[in-house]
Design a protein around this motif. Structure first.
Motif, mmCIF file in Angstrom:
data_model
loop_
_atom_site.group_PDB
_atom_site.id
_atom_site.type_symbol
_atom_site.label_atom_id
_atom_site.label_comp_id
_atom_site.label_asym_id
_atom_site.label_seq_id
_atom_site.Cartn_x
_atom_site.Cartn_y
_atom_site.Cartn_z
ATOM 1 N N ALA A 1 -7.011 5.484 -9.837
ATOM 2 C CA ALA A 1 -8.439 5.793 -9.863
ATOM 3 C C ALA A 1 -8.825 6.705 -8.702
ATOM 4 C CB ALA A 1 -9.246 4.498 -9.805
ATOM 5 N N ILE A 2 -8.305 6.420 -7.518
ATOM 6 C CA ILE A 2 -8.613 7.235 -6.339
ATOM 7 C C ILE A 2 -8.192 8.683 -6.558
ATOM 8 C CG2 ILE A 2 -7.977 7.649 -3.922
ATOM 9 C CD1 ILE A 2 -7.827 4.578 -3.597
ATOM 10 N N ASN A 3 -6.977 8.868 -7.064
ATOM 11 C CA ASN A 3 -6.450 10.226 -7.251
ATOM 12 C C ASN A 3 -7.181 10.983 -8.349
ATOM 13 O OD1 ASN A 3 -3.658 11.003 -5.720
ATOM 14 N ND2 ASN A 3 -3.942 8.783 -5.833
ATOM 15 N N ALA A 4 -7.564 10.301 -9.419
ATOM 16 C CA ALA A 4 -8.282 10.966 -10.500
ATOM 17 C C ALA A 4 -9.650 11.460 -10.026
ATOM 18 C CB ALA A 4 -8.450 10.012 -11.684
ATOM 19 N N VAL A 5 -10.367 10.619 -9.284
ATOM 20 C CA VAL A 5 -11.682 11.009 -8.765
ATOM 21 C C VAL A 5 -11.557 12.171 -7.783
ATOM 22 C CG1 VAL A 5 -13.630 10.253 -7.335
ATOM 23 C CG2 VAL A 5 -12.750 8.766 -9.145
ATOM 24 N N MET A 6 -10.560 12.100 -6.905
ATOM 25 C CA MET A 6 -10.410 13.154 -5.905
ATOM 26 C C MET A 6 -9.976 14.479 -6.528
ATOM 27 S SD MET A 6 -11.546 12.290 -3.064
ATOM 28 C CE MET A 6 -11.083 13.879 -2.378
ATOM 29 N N PHE A 7 -9.207 14.427 -7.607
ATOM 30 C CA PHE A 7 -8.852 15.675 -8.279
ATOM 31 C C PHE A 7 -10.106 16.391 -8.767
ATOM 32 C CE2 PHE A 7 -8.440 17.558 -12.544
ATOM 33 C CZ PHE A 7 -7.803 18.737 -12.190
ATOM 34 N N MET B 1 -11.585 16.129 4.779
ATOM 35 C CA MET B 1 -11.818 14.816 5.368
ATOM 36 C C MET B 1 -11.922 13.744 4.284
ATOM 37 S SD MET B 1 -11.817 14.727 8.666
ATOM 38 C CE MET B 1 -12.682 13.185 8.944
ATOM 39 N N ALA B 2 -12.640 14.062 3.199
ATOM 40 C CA ALA B 2 -12.763 13.102 2.095
ATOM 41 C C ALA B 2 -11.401 12.827 1.460
ATOM 42 C CB ALA B 2 -13.739 13.633 1.051
ATOM 43 N N ALA B 3 -10.609 13.884 1.280
ATOM 44 C CA ALA B 3 -9.284 13.723 0.683
ATOM 45 C C ALA B 3 -8.373 12.904 1.592
ATOM 46 C CB ALA B 3 -8.667 15.091 0.418
ATOM 47 N N LEU B 4 -8.482 13.116 2.902
ATOM 48 C CA LEU B 4 -7.664 12.362 3.848
ATOM 49 C C LEU B 4 -8.012 10.880 3.781
ATOM 50 C CD1 LEU B 4 -5.616 12.209 6.141
ATOM 51 C CD2 LEU B 4 -7.479 12.733 7.740
ATOM 52 N N ALA B 5 -9.294 10.571 3.728
ATOM 53 C CA ALA B 5 -9.710 9.169 3.647
ATOM 54 C C ALA B 5 -9.171 8.520 2.378
ATOM 55 C CB ALA B 5 -11.236 9.075 3.687
ATOM 56 N N ALA B 6 -9.223 9.248 1.261
ATOM 57 C CA ALA B 6 -8.724 8.711 -0.006
ATOM 58 C C ALA B 6 -7.227 8.455 0.050
ATOM 59 C CB ALA B 6 -9.056 9.685 -1.138
ATOM 60 N N ASN B 7 -6.490 9.390 0.638
ATOM 61 C CA ASN B 7 -5.038 9.239 0.681
ATOM 62 C C ASN B 7 -4.587 8.202 1.696
ATOM 63 O OD1 ASN B 7 -3.893 10.915 -1.336
ATOM 64 N ND2 ASN B 7 -4.481 12.721 -0.171
ATOM 65 N N VAL B 8 -5.325 8.051 2.783
ATOM 66 C CA VAL B 8 -4.995 6.997 3.744
ATOM 67 C C VAL B 8 -5.165 5.632 3.091
ATOM 68 C CG1 VAL B 8 -5.762 5.847 5.862
ATOM 69 C CG2 VAL B 8 -5.436 8.315 5.844
ATOM 70 N N LEU C 1 -4.502 19.872 -7.255
ATOM 71 C CA LEU C 1 -3.487 19.721 -8.292
ATOM 72 C C LEU C 1 -2.475 18.639 -7.930
ATOM 73 C CD1 LEU C 1 -2.880 23.378 -9.471
ATOM 74 C CD2 LEU C 1 -4.099 21.564 -10.641
ATOM 75 N N ASP C 2 -2.276 18.448 -6.623
ATOM 76 C CA ASP C 2 -1.407 17.367 -6.177
ATOM 77 C C ASP C 2 -2.034 16.022 -6.536
ATOM 78 O OD1 ASP C 2 0.867 16.327 -5.045
ATOM 79 O OD2 ASP C 2 0.037 16.266 -3.029
ATOM 80 N N PHE C 3 -3.359 15.893 -6.365
ATOM 81 C CA PHE C 3 -4.043 14.669 -6.781
ATOM 82 C C PHE C 3 -3.851 14.426 -8.287
ATOM 83 C CE2 PHE C 3 -6.865 14.775 -2.915
ATOM 84 C CZ PHE C 3 -6.640 13.464 -2.521
ATOM 85 N N LEU C 4 -3.960 15.492 -9.075
ATOM 86 C CA LEU C 4 -3.777 15.360 -10.522
ATOM 87 C C LEU C 4 -2.358 14.921 -10.849
ATOM 88 C CD1 LEU C 4 -4.794 15.735 -13.419
ATOM 89 C CD2 LEU C 4 -4.082 18.138 -13.270
ATOM 90 N N GLY C 5 -1.386 15.558 -10.206
ATOM 91 C CA GLY C 5 0.003 15.183 -10.429
ATOM 92 C C GLY C 5 0.275 13.738 -10.035
ATOM 93 N N ASP C 6 -0.324 13.305 -8.917
ATOM 94 C CA ASP C 6 -0.120 11.930 -8.478
ATOM 95 C C ASP C 6 -0.755 10.938 -9.446
ATOM 96 O OD1 ASP C 6 1.251 12.836 -6.329
ATOM 97 O OD2 ASP C 6 -0.339 12.523 -4.867
ATOM 98 N N ALA C 7 -1.947 11.278 -9.962
ATOM 99 C CA ALA C 7 -2.589 10.392 -10.936
ATOM 100 C C ALA C 7 -1.682 10.209 -12.156
ATOM 101 C CB ALA C 7 -3.941 10.960 -11.354
#
Length: 209
Positions: free
Chosen positions: A31-37, A122-129, A57-63
C-alpha cells in the motif's frame, strides 16, 4: 556499492512458509509503495527530474514485487525462488531503463525544480523508512523475502541521494546532480538484481539436486 552483507544465507528456509505476520507486512508495504508511486510520478514529471521519475518507477516496481511475494508466500521453495528470480530480472530491467533516462536528460540539459525534488524526496524517504522497518525482521529469509528487503534498502539509499541531488541542483543551478543521482540509482538496481538472481538461482539448484 558493494553488498558484502548480502551473502546467501543457509538454504533451510521453509520455517517462514505460513508466516501470517509476513503477509501483513507485505500488504502494508504494498500500500505504501502504490500510494507513493502515484504521488511521485506526477511530481517527477512536473519537476522535470530524472531522479524523481526513476524513484517513482521504483515504487511501482516494488509494489508489483510485493504483490508477487504475497502470491507465493506459503508455496514450495522452488516457486518462491522462481518468483525471486523474476523480481531480480525486473530490478535489472529497471536499472537499464534508468540508464536510458539519464542519457536523455544529460543530452537535453534538463533543469529540474530543486524545491519539488526536496519536498517529494522527504515524503518518499519517510515512506521507505517505514517499509524498511517493517521488513527488517525478514532480511535474512529466503530469496523471496530477502529480495523485498533489498528493494526497500535500495529505496532508502536512493531517497537520500535524491535529497542530496536537490541540494546540488539548488546550489549549482544545473541538472547534473539530478542526472548523477539517477545514474547511482541505476547502479543500485543492477547490483541488487545480481544479488537476488544469484541467491534465487542457488535455491533453485539446491531444490533440484
Amino acid at each position: 556499492m558493494a553488498d558484502a552483507c548480502c551473502s546467501p544465507p543457509p538454504l533451510n528456509l521453509d520455517r517462514h512458509r505460513d508466516n501470517k505476520a509476513y503477509r501483513r507486512v507485505l500488504w502494508a508495504v504494498l500500500a505504501i509503495n502504490a500510494v507513493m508511486f502515484l504521488a511521485e510520478i506526477g511530481a517527477g514529471l512536473a519537476a522535470g527530474s530524472a531522479s524523481l521519475q526513476a524513484d517513482a518507477l521504483d515504487f511501482l516496481g516494488d509494489a508489483a514485487n510485493y504483490a508477487i511475494s504475497l502470491l507465493v508466500v506459503g508455496m514450495a521453495l522452488r516457486y518462491r525462488a522462481a518468483a525471486a528470480l523474476a523480481k531480480g530480472l525486473t530490478m535489472g530491467a529497471f536499472g537499464l531503463w534508468v540508464v536510458g533516462t539519464v542519457v536523455w536528460h544529460a543530452a537535453h540539459g534538463t533543469l529540474p525544480s530543486a524545491f519539488t525534488m526536496g519536498a517529494v524526496g522527504m515524503a518518499a524517504l519517510a515512506a521507505n523508512v517505514a517499509s524498511f522497518g517493517l521488513l527488517w525482521a525478514y532480511r535474512k529469509g529466503d530469496a523471496n523475502m530477502r529480495s523485498a528487503w533489498i528493494c526497500t534498502r535500495n529505496d532508502v539509499l536512493g531517497n537520500i541521494a535524491v535529497l542530496l541531488a536537490a541540494l546540488g541542483v539548488f546550489g549549482t543551478g544545473t541538472g547534473w546532480p539530478d542526472v548523477i543521482v539517477a545514474a547511482i540509482m541505476a547502479g543500485l538496481a543492477l547490483q541488487g538484481a545480481v544479488v537476488v538472481a544469484q541467491q534465487s538461482t542457488a535455491e533453485l539448484k539446491a531444490r533440484m539436486a
